[in-house]
Design a protein around this motif. Sequence first.
Motif, PDB file in Angstrom:
ATOM      1  N   GLY A 242       0.649  -1.278  -0.103  1.00  0.00           N
ATOM      2  CA  GLY A 242       0.042   0.035  -0.181  1.00  0.00           C
ATOM      3  C   GLY A 242       0.774   1.241   0.084  1.00  0.00           C
ATOM      4  O   GLY A 242       0.096   2.451  -0.087  1.00  0.00           O
ATOM      5  N   GLY A 243       2.153   1.281   0.048  1.00  0.00           N
ATOM      6  CA  GLY A 243       3.016   2.527   0.008  1.00  0.00           C
ATOM      7  C   GLY A 243       3.202   2.800  -1.188  1.00  0.00           C
ATOM      8  O   GLY A 243       3.126   1.873  -2.327  1.00  0.00           O
ATOM      9  N   VAL A 244       3.727   4.075  -1.307  1.00  0.00           N
ATOM     10  CA  VAL A 244       4.065   4.700  -2.574  1.00  0.00           C
ATOM     11  C   VAL A 244       5.713   4.747  -2.586  1.00  0.00           C
ATOM     12  O   VAL A 244       6.223   5.280  -1.586  1.00  0.00           O
ATOM     13  CB  VAL A 244       3.499   6.104  -2.979  1.00  0.00           C
ATOM     14  N   ILE A 245       6.281   4.506  -3.720  1.00  0.00           N
ATOM     15  CA  ILE A 245       7.738   4.629  -3.741  1.00  0.00           C
ATOM     16  C   ILE A 245       8.285   5.587  -4.826  1.00  0.00           C
ATOM     17  O   ILE A 245       7.508   5.707  -5.660  1.00  0.00           O
ATOM     18  CB  ILE A 245       8.593   3.201  -3.946  1.00  0.00           C
ATOM     19  N   ASP A 246       9.358   6.249  -4.772  1.00  0.00           N
ATOM     20  CA  ASP A 246       9.785   7.226  -5.603  1.00  0.00           C
ATOM     21  C   ASP A 246      11.301   6.555  -6.271  1.00  0.00           C
ATOM     22  O   ASP A 246      12.146   6.181  -5.608  1.00  0.00           O
ATOM     23  CB  ASP A 246       9.962   8.539  -4.914  1.00  0.00           C
ATOM     24  N   PHE A 247      11.246   6.723  -7.767  1.00  0.00           N
ATOM     25  CA  PHE A 247      12.495   6.531  -8.458  1.00  0.00           C
ATOM     26  C   PHE A 247      13.082   7.767  -8.567  1.00  0.00           C
ATOM     27  O   PHE A 247      12.461   8.745  -9.076  1.00  0.00           O
ATOM     28  CB  PHE A 247      12.086   5.690  -9.530  1.00  0.00           C
ATOM     29  N   THR A 248      14.515   7.940  -8.625  1.00  0.00           N
ATOM     30  CA  THR A 248      15.211   8.975  -9.013  1.00  0.00           C
ATOM     31  C   THR A 248      15.525   9.086 -10.594  1.00  0.00           C
ATOM     32  O   THR A 248      16.144   8.223 -10.927  1.00  0.00           O
ATOM     33  CB  THR A 248      16.583   8.966  -8.163  1.00  0.00           C
ATOM     34  N   THR A 249      15.438  10.044 -11.195  1.00  0.00           N
ATOM     35  CA  THR A 249      15.630  10.139 -12.739  1.00  0.00           C
ATOM     36  C   THR A 249      17.055  10.563 -12.970  1.00  0.00           C
ATOM     37  O   THR A 249      17.766  10.482 -13.937  1.00  0.00           O
ATOM     38  CB  THR A 249      14.557  11.126 -13.395  1.00  0.00           C
ATOM     39  N   GLU A 260      22.872   0.747  -9.988  1.00  0.00           N
ATOM     40  CA  GLU A 260      21.545   1.418 -10.192  1.00  0.00           C
ATOM     41  C   GLU A 260      20.738   1.093 -11.405  1.00  0.00           C
ATOM     42  O   GLU A 260      21.228   0.872 -12.500  1.00  0.00           O
ATOM     43  CB  GLU A 260      21.684   2.954 -10.096  1.00  0.00           C
ATOM     44  N   ILE A 261      19.506   0.984 -11.260  1.00  0.00           N
ATOM     45  CA  ILE A 261      18.391   0.476 -12.192  1.00  0.00           C
ATOM     46  C   ILE A 261      18.000   1.841 -12.874  1.00  0.00           C
ATOM     47  O   ILE A 261      17.420   2.644 -12.366  1.00  0.00           O
ATOM     48  CB  ILE A 261      17.485  -0.408 -11.523  1.00  0.00           C
ATOM     49  N   ALA A 262      18.199   2.036 -14.260  1.00  0.00           N
ATOM     50  CA  ALA A 262      17.819   3.125 -14.976  1.00  0.00           C
ATOM     51  C   ALA A 262      16.243   2.907 -14.799  1.00  0.00           C
ATOM     52  O   ALA A 262      15.198   2.179 -14.668  1.00  0.00           O
ATOM     53  CB  ALA A 262      18.033   3.000 -16.462  1.00  0.00           C
ATOM     54  N   VAL A 263      15.367   4.088 -14.801  1.00  0.00           N
ATOM     55  CA  VAL A 263      14.117   4.489 -14.497  1.00  0.00           C
ATOM     56  C   VAL A 263      13.349   3.580 -15.452  1.00  0.00           C
ATOM     57  O   VAL A 263      12.403   2.968 -15.041  1.00  0.00           O
ATOM     58  CB  VAL A 263      14.115   5.910 -14.294  1.00  0.00           C
ATOM     59  N   VAL A 264      13.499   3.825 -16.681  1.00  0.00           N
ATOM     60  CA  VAL A 264      12.918   3.166 -17.710  1.00  0.00           C
ATOM     61  C   VAL A 264      12.871   1.497 -17.346  1.00  0.00           C
ATOM     62  O   VAL A 264      11.922   0.962 -17.396  1.00  0.00           O
ATOM     63  CB  VAL A 264      13.129   3.087 -19.162  1.00  0.00           C
ATOM     64  N   ASP A 285      15.537  14.942  -7.947  1.00  0.00           N
ATOM     65  CA  ASP A 285      16.577  15.127  -7.236  1.00  0.00           C
ATOM     66  C   ASP A 285      17.471  16.273  -7.689  1.00  0.00           C
ATOM     67  O   ASP A 285      18.777  16.438  -7.645  1.00  0.00           O
ATOM     68  CB  ASP A 285      17.607  13.970  -6.886  1.00  0.00           C
ATOM     69  N   GLY A 286      16.933  17.188  -8.455  1.00  0.00           N
ATOM     70  CA  GLY A 286      17.446  18.307  -9.187  1.00  0.00           C
ATOM     71  C   GLY A 286      18.451  19.056  -8.157  1.00  0.00           C
ATOM     72  O   GLY A 286      18.087  19.301  -6.925  1.00  0.00           O
ATOM     73  N   ASN A 287      19.586  19.458  -8.633  1.00  0.00           N
ATOM     74  CA  ASN A 287      20.481  20.188  -7.873  1.00  0.00           C
ATOM     75  C   ASN A 287      21.172  19.313  -6.863  1.00  0.00           C
ATOM     76  O   ASN A 287      21.964  20.369  -5.951  1.00  0.00           O
ATOM     77  CB  ASN A 287      19.835  21.889  -7.617  1.00  0.00           C
ATOM     78  N   ALA A 288      20.813  18.329  -6.694  1.00  0.00           N
ATOM     79  CA  ALA A 288      21.538  17.666  -5.741  1.00  0.00           C
ATOM     80  C   ALA A 288      22.988  17.156  -6.044  1.00  0.00           C
ATOM     81  O   ALA A 288      23.271  17.036  -7.535  1.00  0.00           O
ATOM     82  CB  ALA A 288      20.853  16.199  -5.229  1.00  0.00           C
ATOM     83  N   PHE A 311      11.426  15.288 -17.033  1.00  0.00           N
ATOM     84  CA  PHE A 311      10.879  15.159 -18.277  1.00  0.00           C
ATOM     85  C   PHE A 311      11.487  14.382 -19.263  1.00  0.00           C
ATOM     86  O   PHE A 311      10.762  13.506 -19.966  1.00  0.00           O
ATOM     87  CB  PHE A 311      10.583  16.528 -18.972  1.00  0.00           C
ATOM     88  N   GLU A 312      12.641  14.304 -19.125  1.00  0.00           N
ATOM     89  CA  GLU A 312      13.650  13.348 -20.048  1.00  0.00           C
ATOM     90  C   GLU A 312      13.250  11.771 -19.853  1.00  0.00           C
ATOM     91  O   GLU A 312      13.064  11.033 -20.779  1.00  0.00           O
ATOM     92  CB  GLU A 312      14.833  13.734 -19.799  1.00  0.00           C
ATOM     93  N   ALA A 313      12.896  11.480 -18.485  1.00  0.00           N
ATOM     94  CA  ALA A 313      12.529  10.233 -18.345  1.00  0.00           C
ATOM     95  C   ALA A 313      11.079   9.766 -18.873  1.00  0.00           C
ATOM     96  O   ALA A 313      10.879   8.753 -19.051  1.00  0.00           O
ATOM     97  CB  ALA A 313      12.593  10.059 -16.654  1.00  0.00           C
ATOM     98  N   LEU A 314      10.252  10.819 -18.746  1.00  0.00           N
ATOM     99  CA  LEU A 314       8.870  10.766 -19.436  1.00  0.00           C
ATOM    100  C   LEU A 314       8.964  10.340 -20.762  1.00  0.00           C
ATOM    101  O   LEU A 314       8.378   9.255 -21.205  1.00  0.00           O
ATOM    102  CB  LEU A 314       7.989  11.959 -19.061  1.00  0.00           C
TER     103      LEU A 314
END
Length: 389
Positions: A242-249, A260-264, A285-288, A311-314
Amino acid sequence: MLTLIRNAAVYAPQFLGLRDVLFCEAKVLKIAPVIDLKHADLVTIIEANGRPLIPGLVDPLVHITGGGGEGGYHTRTPEMQLTDASLAGVTTLVAALGTDAISRSLNELVVKAKALTYEGLSVFCYTGSYEYPVKTLTGDITQDLVLLDNVIGVGEIAIADHRGSQLTAPELARVAAQSRVGGMLSGKGGIVFVHVGDGATGIQILHHIAQQSDIPLTQFYPTHMNRSQQLLEQGLEFARQGGVIDFTTSTNTQYLNEGEIAVVDAVHFAISQGINLSQISLSSDGNASLPVFNADGECIGIEMGKVSSLFEALVALINSGLPLEQVLPLVTSNAARVLKLKSKGGISETHDADFVLLTDNFNIDKVWSKGQLLVDEGNALKWGTFESQ
């Protein structure tokens, strides 16, 4: 001034078909197959010609005041500027501190968020940083959420990472309880946004808290879950519960070479495992800083995350064969839902006028944020106060 976008293929993010969209400033007035206006001379008309109109992207993790510093003073990354987001179709973002909560302060973060909001974006903040005890502005997590209008949760607190505070389950549970109450009292998300490092324990502590306390798993929103195959599989189990997870682009060649696994690939793997994509979001994770460490934990190189990677990942997901309607929620409505940003991440009469009009080959043509046209024909119309044009 009224603006009418005519004959757009509207993805809200679900596909609505060809529609006209009428808005005035930040308010969407009407969405219909055809909108006829008697006084067209008072309206700015945009002919979409059947091209896709999507919600402005929602980025749940950006380091707007910069980050880094793991390699010394000279490795602090710069602040984000308005066009870093607008030219990439990102109209809503959530700002965070990371490793460095010494030279980067919450005061600075909140003020920078207000500056970017003034310039045209919608910018919210997490209180805290990687550290425990959590640094706050008022001295208390709950008070920060209740009293500070643009603070919506806690983050990005670090687990399974040598840069984190090695906090215990009871300590993290108390953080989550305070954030939860603050969210309830203020009507905000109150989410604990969790930075997950490459430590062997992964997200075990989150499951332990859910099992041993009254804090539900859904109180946590873990990011960087495509860091490795092992962590990805842990994340998918988190999503099943039931949780939501986040992938880094944002990434680099070395990260990918190290596992690391590419987002696609991560999204396709999630689909193959039967995971509903409503349980996954993407963040830039912009500017990190993207530090590279050797076996002794020493920083031997550093790059910077980019907001544009969202957007590139989309586009990469679409080019991989997935329909726009299926993957668009990953960068719009999913994060907005988790964070309770109810007027963001969609196109309707209850959402803000945040739109991206695409070209036929999925480039960005125009970007509106709160009804203001920031980008036209792929070029910035508005620049940040101190940006070089």
